[in-house]
Design a protein around this motif. Structure first.
Motif, short mmCIF file in Angstrom:
data_model
loop_
_atom_site.label_atom_id
_atom_site.label_comp_id
_atom_site.label_asym_id
_atom_site.label_seq_id
_atom_site.Cartn_x
_atom_site.Cartn_y
_atom_site.Cartn_z
N ARG A 1 0.81 -1.22 0.00
CA ARG A 1 0.00 0.00 0.00
C ARG A 1 0.84 1.26 0.00
NH1 ARG A 1 -3.72 -1.73 5.04
NH2 ARG A 1 -1.65 -2.50 5.68
N ILE A 2 2.12 1.15 0.31
CA ILE A 2 3.01 2.31 0.37
C ILE A 2 3.83 2.35 -0.91
CG2 ILE A 2 4.79 3.50 1.68
CD1 ILE A 2 3.96 1.85 4.12
N ALA A 3 3.80 3.50 -1.59
CA ALA A 3 4.41 3.60 -2.92
C ALA A 3 5.81 4.19 -2.91
CB ALA A 3 3.52 4.44 -3.83
N ALA A 4 6.16 4.99 -1.91
CA ALA A 4 7.46 5.66 -1.90
C ALA A 4 7.80 6.06 -0.48
CB ALA A 4 7.44 6.89 -2.80
N GLY A 5 9.10 6.23 -0.20
CA GLY A 5 9.49 6.57 1.16
C GLY A 5 10.75 7.41 1.23
N VAL A 6 10.93 8.05 2.39
CA VAL A 6 12.12 8.85 2.67
C VAL A 6 12.66 8.43 4.03
CG1 VAL A 6 13.05 11.16 3.05
CG2 VAL A 6 11.28 10.81 1.32
N ASN A 7 13.97 8.17 4.06
CA ASN A 7 14.67 7.77 5.27
C ASN A 7 15.57 8.93 5.71
OD1 ASN A 7 16.15 6.56 7.31
ND2 ASN A 7 17.33 5.24 5.93
N LEU A 8 15.27 9.50 6.87
CA LEU A 8 16.07 10.58 7.42
C LEU A 8 17.03 10.00 8.46
CD1 LEU A 8 13.14 13.15 7.87
CD2 LEU A 8 14.74 12.96 5.94
N GLU A 9 18.14 9.48 7.99
CA GLU A 9 19.26 9.00 8.81
C GLU A 9 18.86 7.85 9.75
OE1 GLU A 9 23.11 11.43 9.46
OE2 GLU A 9 21.76 11.95 11.10
N GLY A 10 18.24 6.82 9.19
CA GLY A 10 17.92 5.63 9.96
C GLY A 10 18.71 4.43 9.46
N TYR A 11 19.15 3.57 10.37
CA TYR A 11 19.88 2.36 10.00
C TYR A 11 18.99 1.40 9.23
CZ TYR A 11 22.91 3.80 13.92
OH TYR A 11 23.72 4.50 14.78
N LEU A 12 19.62 0.62 8.32
CA LEU A 12 18.87 -0.36 7.53
C LEU A 12 19.53 -1.73 7.58
CD1 LEU A 12 17.94 1.83 4.42
CD2 LEU A 12 16.57 1.38 6.47
N ASP A 13 20.05 -2.11 8.75
CA ASP A 13 20.74 -3.39 8.87
C ASP A 13 20.00 -4.40 9.75
OD1 ASP A 13 21.12 -2.06 11.25
OD2 ASP A 13 23.31 -2.06 11.17
N PHE A 14 18.70 -4.18 9.98
CA PHE A 14 17.94 -5.08 10.84
C PHE A 14 17.41 -6.30 10.09
CE2 PHE A 14 17.92 -1.14 13.17
CZ PHE A 14 18.05 -1.54 14.48
N ASP A 15 17.15 -6.15 8.79
CA ASP A 15 16.56 -7.25 8.01
C ASP A 15 17.14 -7.20 6.60
OD1 ASP A 15 14.99 -9.15 6.79
OD2 ASP A 15 13.16 -8.55 7.81
N PRO A 16 18.37 -7.68 6.42
CA PRO A 16 19.02 -7.59 5.11
C PRO A 16 18.24 -8.25 3.98
CG PRO A 16 20.61 -8.18 6.82
CD PRO A 16 19.25 -8.25 7.46
N GLU A 17 17.56 -9.37 4.26
CA GLU A 17 16.82 -10.04 3.20
C GLU A 17 15.66 -9.17 2.71
OE1 GLU A 17 15.58 -13.90 4.30
OE2 GLU A 17 17.62 -14.67 4.61
N LEU A 18 14.97 -8.50 3.64
CA LEU A 18 13.88 -7.61 3.25
C LEU A 18 14.41 -6.43 2.47
CD1 LEU A 18 10.85 -6.85 3.44
CD2 LEU A 18 11.40 -5.64 5.57
N MET A 19 15.54 -5.85 2.92
CA MET A 19 16.11 -4.71 2.21
C MET A 19 16.56 -5.10 0.80
SD MET A 19 15.78 -2.07 4.15
CE MET A 19 14.18 -2.84 4.51
N ALA A 20 17.00 -6.33 0.64
CA ALA A 20 17.44 -6.78 -0.67
C ALA A 20 16.28 -6.86 -1.66
CB ALA A 20 18.13 -8.14 -0.56
N ARG A 21 15.07 -6.99 -1.14
CA ARG A 21 13.89 -7.07 -2.01
C ARG A 21 13.24 -5.71 -2.25
NH1 ARG A 21 12.73 -11.34 1.64
NH2 ARG A 21 10.95 -10.19 2.50
N LEU A 22 13.77 -4.67 -1.64
CA LEU A 22 13.16 -3.35 -1.78
C LEU A 22 13.21 -2.89 -3.24
CD1 LEU A 22 12.00 -0.80 -0.39
CD2 LEU A 22 14.36 -0.01 -0.13
N ASP A 23 12.04 -2.57 -3.80
CA ASP A 23 11.98 -2.19 -5.21
C ASP A 23 11.12 -0.95 -5.43
OD1 ASP A 23 9.50 -3.22 -4.65
OD2 ASP A 23 9.47 -4.68 -6.29
N ARG A 24 10.94 -0.14 -4.39
CA ARG A 24 10.13 1.06 -4.52
C ARG A 24 10.99 2.30 -4.33
NH1 ARG A 24 6.50 -1.99 -0.81
NH2 ARG A 24 5.46 -3.43 -2.22
N PRO A 25 10.54 3.45 -4.85
CA PRO A 25 11.35 4.66 -4.79
C PRO A 25 11.68 5.05 -3.34
CG PRO A 25 9.54 4.94 -6.34
CD PRO A 25 9.29 3.65 -5.62
N LEU A 26 12.94 5.38 -3.12
CA LEU A 26 13.42 5.73 -1.79
C LEU A 26 14.43 6.87 -1.89
CD1 LEU A 26 13.66 5.09 1.28
CD2 LEU A 26 15.46 3.45 0.68
#
Length: 368
Positions: A252-277
């Motif tokens: 349901r979420i189409a796009a996102g912005v990360n303001l200085e947050g870590y992204l090492d909690f779920d590497p497999e999920l991050m590897a599948r990320l395919d939406r604008p960031l």
């Protein structure tokens, strides 16, 4: 779902404190009685005035991880208003929240003053219960930094709303420094650096809060002005982590912005990320090496803010320099919180970056 109105305003600081504030802020005693004039938030830059409504939500199917009982949320919805005539501006903190924050501020952010500030006197540019501008508009969800309440990131949300977005600020009770629920003010359970298991609980809870909110957006009284086919998310620090995890796991979420947050909690999920960031970071963040490692390989546009530090993405960007000018925080504290550079210029970059990104990915609805 319960609409929640702030209690009537009252003066938080007492006579002696107001007298001190009059000296520290260079105000007259009469001016100090209305709260420190130096603690102002910048106005939004868009063509629309901003309306604001606050709601209480309860998820009966989910236990709260921090205390017994069902999970509760407080949200603020900011939106472009048709008119704000007769609708008062909303304080950044309710009186009871301001009381709690006055005690908690030096613990949540070392160096913030333990006295001398009337936090309850800071006004937002959101107007309570203003009638919304007609038309369905993109919806942006916001989740704040760890330990922060939703209202300490008001100015960026107001700017987005003034440019035609509906912005939903989400509080995470138990994690946030303080949240006023219908039952009273709930304070944080996190005092001091959390251990890894606690951080994981915090992130998982925030993602679940966002998913529950997505389920409930259509039930809100403001749903007629929300385009639920165009939803974005943004967040700061722990909120940035949660925002990207929600982006990667909820269609349901189409796009996102990360303001200085870590992204090492779920590497497999991050590897599948395919939406604008879009991702922002500062050059002063002490954990920049870990941040960069966690961002490696993630497809996203990145923006670096020079002479800035981690809390530049929140309202501290505007409050801390004024506290420094009043002699209530040191230059070192300012640098550790928001950086030594021009916070106004950094804020302008962040505002423009988010507006441009979401304008491309979630274009504003045509007026109906």
């Amino acid at each position: 779902m319960t609409p929640h109105s702030a209690p009537s305003r009252r003066t938080v600081a007492k006579g002696a404190l107001l007298g001190a504030a009059a000296v520290l802020f260079g105000a007259s005693a009469a001016g100090a009685a209305e709260g420190p004039a130096a603690l102002r938030l910048p106005a939004p830059t868009g063509p629309h005035p901003v309306g604001l409504r606050t709601f209480h939500l309860t998820d009966p199917g989910r236990d709260d991880p921090w205390q017994p009982g069902p999970r509760e949320l407080m949200i603020s919805v900011l939106y472009p208003a048709r008119t704000v005539r007769g609708c008062p501006r909303v304080p950044q903190l309710t009186p009871d929240e301001a009381d709690a924050f006055s005690e908690l501020a030096p613990y949540m952010h070392p160096g913030l003053p333990a006295a001398g500030v009337d936090w309850g006197a800071v006004l937002t540019h959101g107007h309570r219960d203003a009638p919304p501008l007609p038309g369905r508009r993109p919806v942006l969800l916001y989740t704040p930094g760890g330990g922060d309440s939703r209202t300490l990131s008001t100015t960026l949300a107001e700017d987005l709303a003034s440019h035609g977005r509906v912005v939903v600020l989400v509080d995470h009770p138990g994690d946030a420094s303080q949240v006023e629920l219908p039952s009273g003010v709930r304070r944080t359970v996190l005092m001091g650096p959390p251990d890894p298991a606690t951080v994981r609980t915090m992130i998982d809870t925030r993602v679940a809060d966002l998913r529950f909110l997505l389920d409930r957006l259509g039930d809100l009284p403001l749903a007629p002005v929300m385009d639920l086919r165009r939803i974005g998310v943004y967040g700061h620090s722990a909120g940035g982590t949660a925002a990207v995890h929600a982006l990667a796991s909820d269609d349901r979420i189409a796009a996102g912005v990360n303001l200085e947050g870590y992204l090492d909690f779920d590497p497999e999920l991050m590897a599948r990320l395919d939406r604008p960031l879009l991702m922002f970071r500062t050059d002063g963040f002490e954990e920049s090496a870990r941040l960069e490692r966690s961002w490696a390989g993630i497809p996203a546009r990145r923006v670096l803010l020079p002479d800035a530090n981690h809390w530049i993405f929140s309202d501290y960007a505007h409050l801390v320099p004024r506290l420094q000018a009043a002699g209530l925080v040191t230059a070192g504290v300012r640098a550790a919180l928001v950086g030594a550079g021009d916070t106004g210029a950094a804020t302008a970059v962040v505002r423009h970056g988010l507006r441009s990104f979401f304008a491309r990915r979630l274009p504003a609805a045509a007026r109906r």
